[in-house]
Design a protein around this motif. Sequence first.
Motif, mmCIF file in Angstrom:
data_model
loop_
_atom_site.group_PDB
_atom_site.id
_atom_site.type_symbol
_atom_site.label_atom_id
_atom_site.label_comp_id
_atom_site.label_asym_id
_atom_site.label_seq_id
_atom_site.Cartn_x
_atom_site.Cartn_y
_atom_site.Cartn_z
ATOM 1 N N UNK A 1 0.435 4.400 4.002
ATOM 2 C CA UNK A 1 1.650 4.707 3.288
ATOM 3 C C UNK A 1 2.995 4.211 3.864
ATOM 4 N N UNK A 2 2.905 4.235 5.085
ATOM 5 C CA UNK A 2 4.017 4.123 5.872
ATOM 6 C C UNK A 2 4.338 2.555 5.914
ATOM 7 N N UNK A 3 3.126 1.735 6.166
ATOM 8 C CA UNK A 3 3.070 0.304 6.043
ATOM 9 C C UNK A 3 3.558 -0.326 4.604
ATOM 10 N N UNK A 4 2.964 0.576 3.668
ATOM 11 C CA UNK A 4 3.395 0.117 2.306
ATOM 12 C C UNK A 4 4.806 0.437 2.058
ATOM 13 N N UNK A 5 5.383 1.565 2.600
ATOM 14 C CA UNK A 5 6.803 1.564 2.569
ATOM 15 C C UNK A 5 7.956 0.460 2.969
ATOM 16 N N UNK A 6 7.248 -0.228 3.873
ATOM 17 C CA UNK A 6 7.842 -1.285 4.692
ATOM 18 C C UNK A 6 7.657 -2.604 3.792
ATOM 19 N N UNK A 7 7.108 -2.503 2.697
ATOM 20 C CA UNK A 7 6.542 -3.721 1.838
ATOM 21 C C UNK A 7 7.543 -3.569 0.666
ATOM 22 N N UNK A 8 7.520 -4.963 0.057
ATOM 23 C CA UNK A 8 8.271 -5.012 -1.374
ATOM 24 C C UNK A 8 7.560 -5.307 -2.440
ATOM 25 N N UNK A 9 7.918 -5.502 -3.621
ATOM 26 C CA UNK A 9 6.950 -5.657 -4.814
ATOM 27 C C UNK A 9 6.592 -7.099 -4.582
ATOM 28 N N UNK A 10 6.980 -7.986 -3.719
ATOM 29 C CA UNK A 10 6.553 -9.329 -3.600
ATOM 30 C C UNK A 10 5.606 -9.393 -2.433
ATOM 31 N N UNK A 11 5.256 -8.307 -1.846
ATOM 32 C CA UNK A 11 4.408 -8.443 -0.336
ATOM 33 C C UNK A 11 2.964 -8.062 -0.692
ATOM 34 N N UNK A 12 2.282 -8.727 -0.045
ATOM 35 C CA UNK A 12 0.618 -8.581 0.077
ATOM 36 C C UNK A 12 0.468 -7.656 1.349
ATOM 37 N N UNK A 13 0.069 -6.506 1.388
ATOM 38 C CA UNK A 13 -0.222 -5.976 2.554
ATOM 39 C C UNK A 13 -1.807 -6.046 2.502
ATOM 40 N N UNK A 14 -2.114 -6.603 3.913
ATOM 41 C CA UNK A 14 -3.753 -6.930 3.837
ATOM 42 C C UNK A 14 -4.084 -6.051 5.081
ATOM 43 N N UNK A 15 -5.205 -5.431 4.568
ATOM 44 C CA UNK A 15 -5.931 -4.414 5.515
ATOM 45 C C UNK A 15 -7.370 -4.885 5.712
ATOM 46 N N UNK A 16 -7.413 -5.177 7.331
ATOM 47 C CA UNK A 16 -8.672 -5.451 7.783
ATOM 48 C C UNK A 16 -9.136 -4.353 8.884
ATOM 49 N N UNK A 17 -10.491 -4.573 9.242
ATOM 50 C CA UNK A 17 -11.179 -3.547 10.085
ATOM 51 C C UNK A 17 -11.500 -2.351 9.348
ATOM 52 N N UNK A 18 -11.861 -2.311 7.958
ATOM 53 C CA UNK A 18 -12.239 -1.009 7.141
ATOM 54 C C UNK A 18 -13.613 -0.892 7.430
ATOM 55 N N UNK A 19 -14.387 -1.855 8.360
ATOM 56 C CA UNK A 19 -15.954 -1.483 8.942
ATOM 57 C C UNK A 19 -15.793 -0.579 9.855
ATOM 58 N N UNK A 20 -14.627 -0.330 10.585
ATOM 59 C CA UNK A 20 -14.533 0.621 11.575
ATOM 60 C C UNK A 20 -14.166 2.074 11.135
ATOM 61 N N UNK A 21 -14.250 2.033 9.878
ATOM 62 C CA UNK A 21 -13.953 3.536 9.069
ATOM 63 C C UNK A 21 -15.359 4.029 8.627
ATOM 64 N N UNK A 22 -16.178 3.176 8.743
ATOM 65 C CA UNK A 22 -17.623 3.455 8.073
ATOM 66 C C UNK A 22 -18.209 4.779 8.517
ATOM 67 N N UNK A 23 -18.611 5.586 7.867
ATOM 68 C CA UNK A 23 -19.157 6.981 8.427
ATOM 69 C C UNK A 23 -18.172 7.992 8.727
ATOM 70 N N UNK A 24 -16.699 7.693 8.661
ATOM 71 C CA UNK A 24 -15.781 8.869 8.991
ATOM 72 C C UNK A 24 -14.877 8.829 7.516
ATOM 73 N N UNK A 25 -14.889 7.896 6.524
ATOM 74 C CA UNK A 25 -14.151 8.109 5.394
ATOM 75 C C UNK A 25 -14.606 7.363 4.427
ATOM 76 N N UNK A 26 -14.344 7.464 3.105
ATOM 77 C CA UNK A 26 -14.828 6.607 2.161
ATOM 78 C C UNK A 26 -13.743 5.581 1.672
ATOM 79 N N UNK A 27 -13.736 4.520 1.608
ATOM 80 C CA UNK A 27 -12.827 3.387 1.527
ATOM 81 C C UNK A 27 -12.296 3.788 -0.066
#
Length: 185
Positions: free
Chosen positions: A106-132
């Motif tokens: 959410x903090x990163x999204x607040x730095x973005x505008x309506x014209x921004x693509x916020x790209x999230x990589x590394x979600x494989x590291x969240x496996x087992x800890x939370x559901x995407x």
Amino acid sequence: MGKIEALATAYEHQITAPWQRTISGAQRVIMLVYEKEMERVFRARIDLFKQATLRSSHQWRQVDCTTWFAEWMNSDDYAEAYFNNPSLLSMKLQGEFKPFVAERLKSELKKSSENTVLALQGVASLYGFLRVSELIHDIEQAILGRFLVFFPGTKEENNYRFLDARDGWNYLANGITLHNRSNAL
């Protein structure tokens, strides 16, 4: 053309289409689905997606969550106790880790505008800890532009399977895959 280049082409086709401004946060999510075995090569070629975004006159922000679990655990006074008895960690993960990750996004999204693509990589590291799926649900109201998730797994119809290991979930996101190009674009 290689698989990653084909995904980048499909992504560029979607990202250059006019953006509707009146859609929900859930519909602003783009799940770029690729084979989990491609993770390392994919990371090396991620600039293909950045360049496609910039060519479409949109802004690009990239976030890598690979180290977030380690950072979160390192900040906990009882980290060593959790490593000695991991079963104690399950309630803490649900109650504290997921909100930690959601707030960072959410903090990163607040730095973005309506014209921004916020790209999230590394979600494989969240496996087992939370559901995407739960994480996306928690942040979707904060998405102004587009939220691109580099997703190692599979997609069939609107059903996503994370790392091909979990039961899938049905989601409203725009999916980009190599296997089902007609639904991806």
